[in-house]
Design a protein around this motif. Structure first.
Motif, short mmCIF file in Angstrom:
data_model
loop_
_atom_site.label_atom_id
_atom_site.label_comp_id
_atom_site.label_asym_id
_atom_site.label_seq_id
_atom_site.Cartn_x
_atom_site.Cartn_y
_atom_site.Cartn_z
N LEU A 1 1.35 7.77 5.96
CA LEU A 1 1.97 6.49 6.29
C LEU A 1 1.24 5.83 7.45
CD1 LEU A 1 4.14 4.48 5.58
CD2 LEU A 1 5.74 5.74 7.03
N SER A 2 0.81 6.62 8.41
CA SER A 2 0.05 6.09 9.55
C SER A 2 -1.19 5.33 9.08
CB SER A 2 -0.35 7.25 10.48
OG SER A 2 -1.26 6.79 11.46
N GLU A 3 -1.92 5.95 8.17
CA GLU A 3 -3.14 5.34 7.64
C GLU A 3 -2.82 4.04 6.88
OE1 GLU A 3 -7.00 6.86 5.02
OE2 GLU A 3 -5.15 8.05 5.02
N ALA A 4 -1.74 4.07 6.10
CA ALA A 4 -1.35 2.90 5.33
C ALA A 4 -0.93 1.74 6.24
CB ALA A 4 -0.22 3.25 4.37
N VAL A 5 -0.16 2.07 7.29
CA VAL A 5 0.28 1.03 8.23
C VAL A 5 -0.93 0.43 8.95
CG1 VAL A 5 1.65 0.53 10.28
CG2 VAL A 5 2.59 2.03 8.52
N THR A 6 -1.83 1.30 9.41
CA THR A 6 -3.04 0.83 10.09
C THR A 6 -3.83 -0.12 9.20
OG1 THR A 6 -3.18 2.81 11.46
CG2 THR A 6 -5.21 1.55 11.18
N LEU A 7 -3.97 0.24 7.94
CA LEU A 7 -4.69 -0.61 6.99
C LEU A 7 -3.95 -1.94 6.78
CD1 LEU A 7 -6.93 -1.16 4.95
CD2 LEU A 7 -5.73 0.33 3.31
N SER A 8 -2.64 -1.87 6.63
CA SER A 8 -1.86 -3.10 6.39
C SER A 8 -1.93 -4.05 7.59
CB SER A 8 -0.40 -2.76 6.08
OG SER A 8 0.32 -2.41 7.24
N GLU A 9 -2.07 -3.47 8.80
CA GLU A 9 -2.10 -4.29 10.01
C GLU A 9 -3.37 -5.13 10.14
OE1 GLU A 9 0.78 -1.70 13.00
OE2 GLU A 9 -1.38 -1.36 13.04
N ILE B 1 0.86 -1.19 0.00
CA ILE B 1 0.00 0.00 0.00
C ILE B 1 0.89 1.24 0.00
CG2 ILE B 1 -1.76 1.29 1.27
CD1 ILE B 1 -2.47 -1.46 2.63
N GLU B 2 0.76 2.07 -1.03
CA GLU B 2 1.56 3.29 -1.10
C GLU B 2 0.69 4.49 -0.75
OE1 GLU B 2 4.39 5.92 -4.10
OE2 GLU B 2 3.45 4.11 -4.86
N PRO B 3 0.90 5.08 0.44
CA PRO B 3 0.14 6.30 0.74
C PRO B 3 0.62 7.43 -0.16
CG PRO B 3 1.82 5.93 2.42
CD PRO B 3 1.86 4.73 1.51
N LEU B 4 -0.32 8.23 -0.65
CA LEU B 4 0.03 9.38 -1.48
C LEU B 4 -0.11 10.66 -0.68
CD1 LEU B 4 0.15 7.31 -3.72
CD2 LEU B 4 -1.27 8.78 -5.13
N HIS B 5 0.56 11.71 -1.14
CA HIS B 5 0.46 13.03 -0.51
C HIS B 5 -1.02 13.45 -0.46
CE1 HIS B 5 0.89 17.36 0.01
NE2 HIS B 5 2.14 17.15 0.37
N PRO B 6 -1.44 14.11 0.61
CA PRO B 6 -2.86 14.48 0.74
C PRO B 6 -3.42 15.26 -0.46
CG PRO B 6 -1.73 14.85 2.82
CD PRO B 6 -0.67 14.46 1.83
N MET B 7 -2.57 15.96 -1.21
CA MET B 7 -3.07 16.74 -2.34
C MET B 7 -3.66 15.83 -3.44
SD MET B 7 0.41 18.06 -4.19
CE MET B 7 1.66 16.91 -4.78
N TYR B 8 -3.37 14.53 -3.36
CA TYR B 8 -3.90 13.59 -4.35
C TYR B 8 -5.18 12.88 -3.90
CZ TYR B 8 0.64 13.88 -6.74
OH TYR B 8 1.76 14.31 -7.39
N ALA B 9 -5.72 13.27 -2.76
CA ALA B 9 -6.86 12.53 -2.18
C ALA B 9 -8.06 12.47 -3.12
CB ALA B 9 -7.27 13.16 -0.85
N GLN C 1 6.23 6.58 12.45
CA GLN C 1 5.43 5.70 11.59
C GLN C 1 6.31 4.71 10.82
OE1 GLN C 1 2.24 5.36 11.90
NE2 GLN C 1 2.21 7.04 13.40
N ILE C 2 7.49 5.15 10.40
CA ILE C 2 8.44 4.24 9.74
C ILE C 2 8.81 3.13 10.72
CG2 ILE C 2 10.80 4.01 8.89
CD1 ILE C 2 10.46 6.74 7.52
N ASN C 3 9.08 3.52 11.97
CA ASN C 3 9.43 2.53 13.00
C ASN C 3 8.26 1.57 13.24
OD1 ASN C 3 11.25 1.50 15.06
ND2 ASN C 3 9.77 2.32 16.52
N ARG C 4 7.05 2.14 13.23
CA ARG C 4 5.85 1.33 13.44
C ARG C 4 5.64 0.32 12.30
NH1 ARG C 4 0.18 3.69 12.48
NH2 ARG C 4 -1.04 1.80 12.76
#
Length: 273
Positions: free
Chosen positions: A158-166, A141-149, A191-194
């Motif tokens: 990245l937080s959102e992507a990690v949460t989803l991957s978990e 899952i590649e999170p994109l910059h918010p301007m691409y929402a 978030q990288i550490n997480r």
């Protein structure tokens, strides 16, 4: 280790040399001794999967990822199934071409309800996981910059992507860290550490000031403000030691002869990453 003295992990993401065909990109990497490539599906479809496989197989070039799957949200159940079917084809392509990772750009919301869009993304990944696992493909899952929402992805941190991957097993679903999309995040290093054990890819470029274009405004490493080396070291500390993809959308770079782009890419990689 503070900096590189070799290009063993360097990967050309095909979009950086957009004007090159798959064969031209492979030949360019061989001339430049760049050992890895990341493939884009529109380049695969230009010549077909079989011919793409033949070119890759005979070259010795290793494939870091295939881009892209995703684009899950849709207005009807029928269209959502079309997206799932296309993602299954993307998984098949990645498996045939020897990639381990399919990069997911998850897609914009189908309407104004962004939370519903996120729900569709989760459901889409859930449906894709068993198919991908059977074929030995991990989903990144590649999170994109918010301007691409609104246009490209409702997964914007990245937080959102990690949460989803978990929500899935680490051996099946992880995240792709692209510096262009995450460098600004005040919580980036936490978030990288997480994401430890779930980082499936690392993409580099730079953020130019002033930003010339929202989509086509990425810079070559060293031409912008991103703290590339620090992010790279954090990603490695979190367990990622795989290929590092240079992914640049920039018309000026696209218009530059590919061999010149690869020479500069190698130089800046060693100097700044």
């Amino acid at each position: 280790m503070n900096h590189f003295n070799s290009i063993d992990r360097l990967s050309l993401n095909q979009i950086t040399t957009e004007k090159w065909s798959l064969k031209e990109a492979v030949d360019g990497c061989l001339r430049a001794d760049v050992p890895w490539m990341a493939l884009w599906r529109h380049k695969i479809s230009e010549i077909g999967l079989r011919e793409s496989k033949n070119i890759i197989k005979g070259s010795g070039i290793k494939i870091s990822s295939v881009c892209r799957g995703g684009m899950f949200p849709a207005t009807t159940a029928k269209l959502r199934q079309v997206a799932i079917d296309d993602n299954k084809r993307a998984v098949d392509e990645a498996a045939e071409l020897g990639a381990e990772v399919l990069v997911l750009v998850c897609g914009p919301s189908a309407g104004k309800d962004i939370s519903e869009g996120r729900k569709m993304v989760e459901e889409g990944i859930e449906e894709l996981v068993p198919y991908a696992e059977e074929r030995g493909i991990k989903l990144g899952i590649e999170p994109l910059h918010p301007m691409y929402a609104a246009e490209r992805s409702v997964i914007v941190s990245l937080s959102e992507a990690v949460t989803l991957s978990e929500k899935f097993q680490a051996k099946q679903v992880g995240v792709v860290v692209d510096v262009f999309h995450v460098w600004w995040d005040h919580d980036l290093y936490n978030q990288i550490n997480r994401a430890k054990g779930r980082i499936l890819g690392f993409h580099i470029s730079d953020w130019i000031v002033p930003t010339p274009d929202m989509l086509m405004g990425r810079g070559m490493m060293g031409d912008g403000v991103i703290e590339l080396r620090r992010i790279r070291q954090a990603v490695e500390k979190a367990g990622y030691g795989g290929p590092i993809e240079v992914e640049i959308f920039n018309q000026k770079i696209w218009d530059t002869p590919g061999d010149e782009v690869l020479a500069l890419m190698k130089e800046r990689y060693l100097e700044h990453v």
